[in-house]
Design a protein around this motif. Structure first.
Motif, PDB file in Angstrom:
ATOM      1  N   ASN A 140      12.523  -2.908  -4.594  1.00 18.18           N
ATOM      2  CA  ASN A 140      12.953  -2.298  -3.278  1.00 18.18           C
ATOM      3  C   ASN A 140      11.729  -1.447  -2.956  1.00 18.18           C
ATOM      4  O   ASN A 140      11.248  -1.419  -1.469  1.00 18.18           O
ATOM      5  N   THR A 141      11.006  -0.664  -3.756  1.00 22.10           N
ATOM      6  CA  THR A 141       9.703   0.052  -3.329  1.00 22.10           C
ATOM      7  C   THR A 141       8.739  -0.648  -3.060  1.00 22.10           C
ATOM      8  O   THR A 141       8.004  -0.588  -1.841  1.00 22.10           O
ATOM      9  N   ILE A 142       8.361  -1.595  -3.681  1.00 17.38           N
ATOM     10  CA  ILE A 142       7.172  -2.709  -3.660  1.00 17.38           C
ATOM     11  C   ILE A 142       7.345  -3.230  -2.302  1.00 17.38           C
ATOM     12  O   ILE A 142       6.403  -3.519  -1.458  1.00 17.38           O
ATOM     13  N   SER A 143       8.713  -3.684  -1.814  1.00 12.30           N
ATOM     14  CA  SER A 143       8.982  -4.315  -0.506  1.00 12.30           C
ATOM     15  C   SER A 143       8.621  -3.271   0.689  1.00 12.30           C
ATOM     16  O   SER A 143       7.847  -3.773   1.585  1.00 12.30           O
ATOM     17  N   ALA A 144       9.209  -2.025   0.507  1.00 10.50           N
ATOM     18  CA  ALA A 144       8.666  -1.266   1.515  1.00 10.50           C
ATOM     19  C   ALA A 144       7.249  -0.828   1.896  1.00 10.50           C
ATOM     20  O   ALA A 144       6.829  -0.626   2.766  1.00 10.50           O
ATOM     21  N   MET A 145       6.493  -0.984   0.561  1.00  9.89           N
ATOM     22  CA  MET A 145       4.995  -0.872   0.609  1.00  9.89           C
ATOM     23  C   MET A 145       4.391  -1.778   1.099  1.00  9.89           C
ATOM     24  O   MET A 145       3.463  -1.601   2.007  1.00  9.89           O
ATOM     25  N   ALA A 146       4.736  -3.091   1.039  1.00 11.47           N
ATOM     26  CA  ALA A 146       4.459  -4.086   1.657  1.00 11.47           C
ATOM     27  C   ALA A 146       4.606  -4.237   3.251  1.00 11.47           C
ATOM     28  O   ALA A 146       3.696  -4.404   3.965  1.00 11.47           O
ATOM     29  N   ILE A 147       5.727  -3.558   3.714  1.00  9.34           N
ATOM     30  CA  ILE A 147       5.869  -3.520   5.178  1.00  9.34           C
ATOM     31  C   ILE A 147       5.017  -2.278   5.781  1.00  9.34           C
ATOM     32  O   ILE A 147       4.401  -2.489   7.078  1.00  9.34           O
ATOM     33  N   ALA A 148       4.768  -1.116   4.942  1.00 11.81           N
ATOM     34  CA  ALA A 148       3.974   0.088   5.479  1.00 11.81           C
ATOM     35  C   ALA A 148       2.652  -0.631   5.443  1.00 11.81           C
ATOM     36  O   ALA A 148       1.969  -0.232   6.568  1.00 11.81           O
ATOM     37  N   PHE A 149       2.148  -1.196   4.579  1.00 11.89           N
ATOM     38  CA  PHE A 149       0.536  -1.906   4.522  1.00 11.89           C
ATOM     39  C   PHE A 149       0.552  -2.744   5.791  1.00 11.89           C
ATOM     40  O   PHE A 149      -0.617  -2.902   6.221  1.00 11.89           O
ATOM     41  N   GLY A 150       1.329  -3.702   5.916  1.00 11.71           N
ATOM     42  CA  GLY A 150       1.510  -4.711   6.823  1.00 11.71           C
ATOM     43  C   GLY A 150       1.442  -3.724   8.357  1.00 11.71           C
ATOM     44  O   GLY A 150       0.749  -4.284   9.228  1.00 11.71           O
ATOM     45  N   MET A 151       2.118  -2.887   8.692  1.00 19.87           N
ATOM     46  CA  MET A 151       2.110  -2.153   9.651  1.00 19.87           C
ATOM     47  C   MET A 151       0.799  -1.358  10.072  1.00 19.87           C
ATOM     48  O   MET A 151       0.260  -1.417  11.144  1.00 19.87           O
ATOM     49  N   ILE A 152       0.202  -0.836   8.818  1.00 18.40           N
ATOM     50  CA  ILE A 152      -1.034  -0.228   9.129  1.00 18.40           C
ATOM     51  C   ILE A 152      -2.070  -1.165   9.364  1.00 18.40           C
ATOM     52  O   ILE A 152      -3.204  -1.145  10.193  1.00 18.40           O
TER      53      ILE A 152
END
Length: 284
Positions: A109-121
């Protein structure tokens, strides 16, 4: 309010072809690049001097800074960026409501959220690349390119790790293994191309640097294709949902062949809304 949320959840659950979002992202991105090349060729292949070079091959930013091209560059970057972020969100959503393999552990769950955050950045960096024209804001332009490359690269790395962990829970699902391997290959090639691009750009080897930049830009589309294939199985799972209220039993959501060892981890007592917000109440 609760009724509206339930209706929204049911509507999202009935959407079948989420994989079309990355396809739209790819079409917009490649169409923009091809259009820029076509305009440059149609103008007689002019040589730009924005970078202080008289090179035969223009950088993408050189064409974007030419007359009338910045609007296309900004629009294309913004639209594909929106579809890219929605694609990452859709992958997370579809795992939480059972149409793709569940995130049973907090690390996934955490690594998926990190992927979204980095993608947005990364996508924010790309929009800034388009806004900060290289002929006017050279330093800001270069920094924005770095943000885009780093953001998307880290998003791809996080996605690869996520699929590696999912593969451990779902050894029967072959695509999970293939996906993380493809993403790892993509990331490795992208890293090499980015390194070559940066080296040649900052050593004033403009022709090689510009050529590699175009290759890297089109290679970015290969990652989007992988994301589309990741989402495609969800289209086959839409018929497992209740037509009346869009609710799904958390255990029955996962096909028997795709259930990890020991699943379910404890007996379920309720059915859960399709937004997936309470799925972890029974999944450890």
């Amino acid at each position: 309010m609760e009724h509206r949320q339930s209706a929204a959840s049911a509507l999202l659950a009935r959407i079948e072809h989420y994989w079309l979002m990355p396809v739209a992202c790819l079409v917009v991105w490649w169409s923009m690049l091809i259009a820029m090349l076509a305009v440059w060729a149609g103008q007689g292949r002019p040589k730009y001097v924005y970078e202080g070079e008289d090179a035969a091959v223009p950088y993408i930013s050189d064409i974007a800074a030419s007359a009338g091209m910045q609007v296309l560059f900004i629009t294309g970057d913004a639209v594909q960026g929106l579809f890219f972020i929605l694609t990452l969100w859709a992958e997370r959503y579809l795992r939480h409501n059972g149409r793709l393999e569940y995130h049973f552990r907090q690390r996934e769950n955490t690594i998926s959220a990190m992927a979204i955050a980095f993608g947005m950045i990364g996508q924010l960096g790309l929009v800034l690349v388009a806004v900060c024209r290289v002929d006017r804001y050279k330093a800001a332009h270069y920094y924005s390119v770095g943000v885009f490359v780093a953001g998307v690269g880290l998003a791809a790395a996080c996605s690869s790790v996520e699929f590696t962990w999912l593969r451990q829970s779902y050894p029967e699902v072959r695509w999970l293994r293939r996906s993380y391997k493809l993403k790892l290959v993509w990331f490795t090639i992208a890293f090499v191309l980015a390194t070559v691009f940066l080296f040649n750009t900052f050593t004033n080897n403009a022709d090689v640097g510009a050529s590699v930049e175009w290759i890297l830009a089109f290679w970015y589309g290969a990652f989007i294709i992988i994301l589309a294939v990741d989402l495609y199985p969800a289209a086959k799972a839409v018929d497992r949902f209740d037509d009346k209220d869009g609710r799904l039993d958390c255990v029955e959501a996962v096909p028997e062949k795709a259930r990890p060892r020991g699943y379910p981890f404890r007996e379920p007592t309720l059915s859960y809304n399709l937004d997936g917000s309470t799925c972890f109440d029974i999944c450890e």
